[in-house]
Design an enzyme around this catalytic site. Structure first.
Site, short mmCIF file in Angstrom:
data_model
loop_
_atom_site.label_atom_id
_atom_site.label_comp_id
_atom_site.label_asym_id
_atom_site.label_seq_id
_atom_site.Cartn_x
_atom_site.Cartn_y
_atom_site.Cartn_z
N HIS A 153 -2.93 9.45 -7.14
CA HIS A 153 -3.64 9.23 -8.46
C HIS A 153 -2.67 9.37 -9.60
CE1 HIS A 153 -4.49 13.39 -7.07
NE2 HIS A 153 -4.24 13.79 -8.10
N GLY A 162 0.82 -1.20 0.08
CA GLY A 162 0.04 0.05 0.13
C GLY A 162 0.85 1.12 0.05
N HIS A 213 -30.32 20.27 -7.97
CA HIS A 213 -30.48 21.33 -6.83
C HIS A 213 -31.21 20.95 -5.71
CE1 HIS A 213 -31.40 25.31 -5.21
NE2 HIS A 213 -32.28 25.07 -5.08
C1 FAD Z 1 0.92 12.72 4.95
C2 FAD Z 1 0.69 12.54 3.40
C3 FAD Z 1 -0.40 12.78 2.83
C4 FAD Z 1 -0.71 12.50 1.77
N1 FAD Z 1 -1.83 12.59 1.06
C5 FAD Z 1 -2.25 12.36 -0.28
C6 FAD Z 1 -3.49 12.41 -0.87
O1 FAD Z 1 -4.40 12.91 -0.04
N2 FAD Z 1 -3.80 12.44 -2.20
C7 FAD Z 1 -2.57 12.03 -3.12
O2 FAD Z 1 -3.03 12.04 -4.08
N3 FAD Z 1 -1.47 11.87 -2.48
C8 FAD Z 1 -1.27 12.10 -1.19
N4 FAD Z 1 -0.05 11.80 -0.62
C9 FAD Z 1 1.01 11.58 -1.69
C10 FAD Z 1 1.06 9.92 -1.90
O3 FAD Z 1 1.31 9.38 -0.60
C11 FAD Z 1 2.08 9.53 -2.96
O4 FAD Z 1 2.01 10.45 -4.13
C12 FAD Z 1 2.08 8.15 -3.30
O5 FAD Z 1 1.97 7.33 -2.04
C13 FAD Z 1 3.08 7.73 -4.00
O6 FAD Z 1 3.00 6.49 -4.64
P1 FAD Z 1 4.37 5.65 -5.34
O7 FAD Z 1 3.53 4.40 -5.40
O8 FAD Z 1 4.99 6.50 -6.23
O9 FAD Z 1 5.38 5.38 -4.02
P2 FAD Z 1 5.09 5.05 -2.26
O10 FAD Z 1 3.60 5.18 -1.99
O11 FAD Z 1 5.97 5.70 -1.66
O12 FAD Z 1 5.49 3.72 -2.22
C14 FAD Z 1 6.71 3.12 -2.52
C15 FAD Z 1 6.92 1.76 -1.96
O13 FAD Z 1 8.18 1.11 -2.34
C16 FAD Z 1 8.69 0.42 -1.37
N5 FAD Z 1 10.31 0.61 -1.73
C17 FAD Z 1 10.90 1.42 -1.94
N6 FAD Z 1 12.21 0.98 -2.15
C18 FAD Z 1 11.92 -0.31 -2.22
C19 FAD Z 1 13.08 -0.98 -2.69
N7 FAD Z 1 14.30 -0.95 -2.98
N8 FAD Z 1 12.72 -2.75 -2.59
C20 FAD Z 1 11.23 -2.80 -2.01
N9 FAD Z 1 10.48 -1.85 -1.94
C21 FAD Z 1 10.91 -0.85 -2.10
C22 FAD Z 1 8.42 1.49 0.02
O14 FAD Z 1 8.64 0.50 0.89
C23 FAD Z 1 7.10 1.73 -0.54
O15 FAD Z 1 5.76 0.86 0.11
C24 FAD Z 1 0.30 12.11 0.72
C25 FAD Z 1 1.70 11.86 1.15
C26 FAD Z 1 1.88 12.11 2.54
C27 FAD Z 1 3.26 11.86 3.18
#
Ligand code: FAD
Length: 467
Positions: free
Chosen positions: A320, A41, A443
């Protein structure tokens, strides 16, 4: 796909980008694995979007319980059990992350647990065991940016992860360093739960990137709720003492320094792409100086069979956007003619009211050479907003003057994030303001404000005087 590799596709990271990519790849018949070293997640489900929205909802309920007195509903005592609040929020996270694991199983995505590091351009090792794949999708996400002088201890000096655990008692004095989306969301949570909150922002304006009028209105509403907002101010250092965290603040215009004392300090000054331990260079993948792994419109890196998506690929760092890029990468690998060509990537601050936008700001439209007209409909003229006790804010539409083409929508209103879905579709379908105003909106709804803003762009709104 026929080859001698263990997998057709190996996705690194099970955040929103990674799990979307893995599930879509499997749906398209590719033999898929996803490696995750932490919790399935990613940031969004575990320590980002979902738990912040849970806290915002609970804090808003507390706030609403006070305001209910306006229509005669009073409570003998509002008593918030902090341990229960934290537990309820964690329960939602657990349910959703369990859901992703279930979807992996149902779609036959193999989950490999551990740290993935490239060995060569077709091999990764996961905690010492090697796996080969024809294609890789890097979805390793991002981490909070650090601020020298403010050492995060996840107790009195926290980043967004630490701020998610509400202390008991709620801190009396809270400083948010950084006036971006995350700073404001936590500011409102703590403010609604009783903290005295101050936000400082280095730049001249908060929420950089959003429409200037919308930001002005949003900041006004947040200030009215009791959040102190100071721009062009930076935090130099923080020191923990018996009476709290002493923070040295500096006015960046005058250089004047002051020290203020807080019970909790949140450092929310942006996020950095995460590539630690990945050994991308062993696969020949380019990592920029700032740590991004850039990709083209098909999400390909400089190595054609290795893809990069989500926060690690580029800004904006939004869930998203990561999800969409995950789908694109999987579809390209499966031979589909996909690319990331979104006109509309929405941005939202999930406070009450929300600030939400999609498409071009008025300034961006002008900078691109458009001659624009704008239509603004204030929420104070919305019957539905009155019934919801939330009349602050407006819908602002940016429209090309001659063609009537919709260019951008900027909203400060309750449920603005949901109203934005219509605006996003309108932009993707190249709708005009007339298309929106000809559409019958139910509405009384908040969504009607979209229709009225479109009408206002034509100086024909009904519920306001057109000027
Ligand atoms: C407090 C907060 C609130 C947020 N609220 C929103 C929101 O309301 N709406 C929104 O659109 N965005 C929000 N965001 C941003 C959103 O969380 C990120 O844009 C999103 O999670 C990015 O997704 P991702 O798949 O790129 O990476 P991530 O969610 O960062 O997932 C990457 C995963 O890769 C794993 N990983 C990394 N390196 C390795 C490796 N070498 N080997 C194995 N696993 C690895 C990590 O453990 C992690 O689980 C928020 C962020 C924060 C911090």
């Amino acid at each position: 796909m026929t080859n001698n590799f263990d997998y057709d596709v190996l996705v690194i990271g099970a955040g929103p980008g990674g799990y979307h990519a893995a599930i879509r790849a499997a749906q398209l018949g590719l033999k898929t694995a996803c490696v995750e070293r932490g919790a399935v997640g990613g940031v969004c489900l575990n320590i980002g979007c979902i738990p912040t929205k849970a806290l915002l909802h609970a804090a808003e309920m507390v706030h609403a319980s006070h305001r209910a007195a306006e229509f005669g509903l009073t409570f003998a005592d509002t008593n918030l059990n902090i341990a229960k609040l934290n537990g309820w929020k964690d329960g939602i996270v657990k349910k959703l992350t369990g859901g992703v694991s279930g979807l992996f199983k149902a779609n036959k995505v193999t989950l490999l647990t551990g740290q993935a590091s490239f060995v060569d351009d077709h091999t990764v090792s996961v905690d010492g065991k090697n796996y080969t794949a024809a294609h890789f999708i890097i979805a390793t996400g991002s981490d909070p940016a650090k601020l020298p002088g403010l050492d995060v201890d996840q107790d009195s000096i926290v980043d967004s992860t630490g701020a998610l655990v509400m202390p008991d008692p709620v801190p009396a004095r809270m400083l948010c360093v950084g006036g971006g989306v995350i700073g404001f969301e936590f500011a409102q949570v703590y403010n609604n739960l009783g903290s005295k909150v101050k936000i400082i922002e280095f730049l001249p304006s908060v929420i950089p990137g959003a429409d200037a009028d919308a930001v002005k209105e949003f900041a006004k509403v947040m200030s009215k709720q009791g959040i102190e907002i100071v721009t062009q101010m930076k935090a130099n250092r923080a020191e923990k003492k018996a009476d709290g965290v002493h923070v040295e603040l500096e006015n960046v215009k005058t250089g004047e320094k002051t020290t203020e004392v807080f019970d909790r300090v949140l450092v929310a000054v942006g996020r950095r792409p995460r590539t630690d331990g990945l050994n991308a260079e062993k696969a020949g993948v380019t990592v920029t100086e700032r740590g991004f792994i850039p990709a083209d419109k098909q999400q390909r890196t400089n190595v054609p069979h290795i893809f990069s998506i989500g926060d690690v690929a580029s800004n904006p760092m939004l869930a998203h956007k990561a999800m969409k890029e995950g789908l694109v990468a999987a579809e390209v690998i499966a031979g589909k003619p996909a690319e990331q060509d979104a006109v509309a990537i929405p941005g939202v601050v999930y406070t009450s009211p929300e600030l939400a936008w999609v498409g071009l700001t008025e300034q961006e439209a002008k900078d691109k050479g458009y001659e624009v007209k704008t239509g603004v409909f204030p929420m104070s003229a919305s019957g539905r907003a009155m019934t919801l006790q939330s009349t602050d804010g407006f819908v602002k539409m940016v429209v090309e003057k001659d063609t009537d083409l919709l260019l951008g929508v900027h909203i400060v209103a309750p449920h603005a994030s949901d109203m934005l879905a219509e605006a996003g579709l309108a932009l993707e379908m190249a709708a005009t303001a007339t298309d929106i105003s000809l559409t019958i909106h139910a509405h009384p709804t908040l969504g009607e404000s979209m229709l009225e803003a479109a009408e206002a762009a034509h100086k024909q709104a009904i519920h306001i005087v057109n000027r």
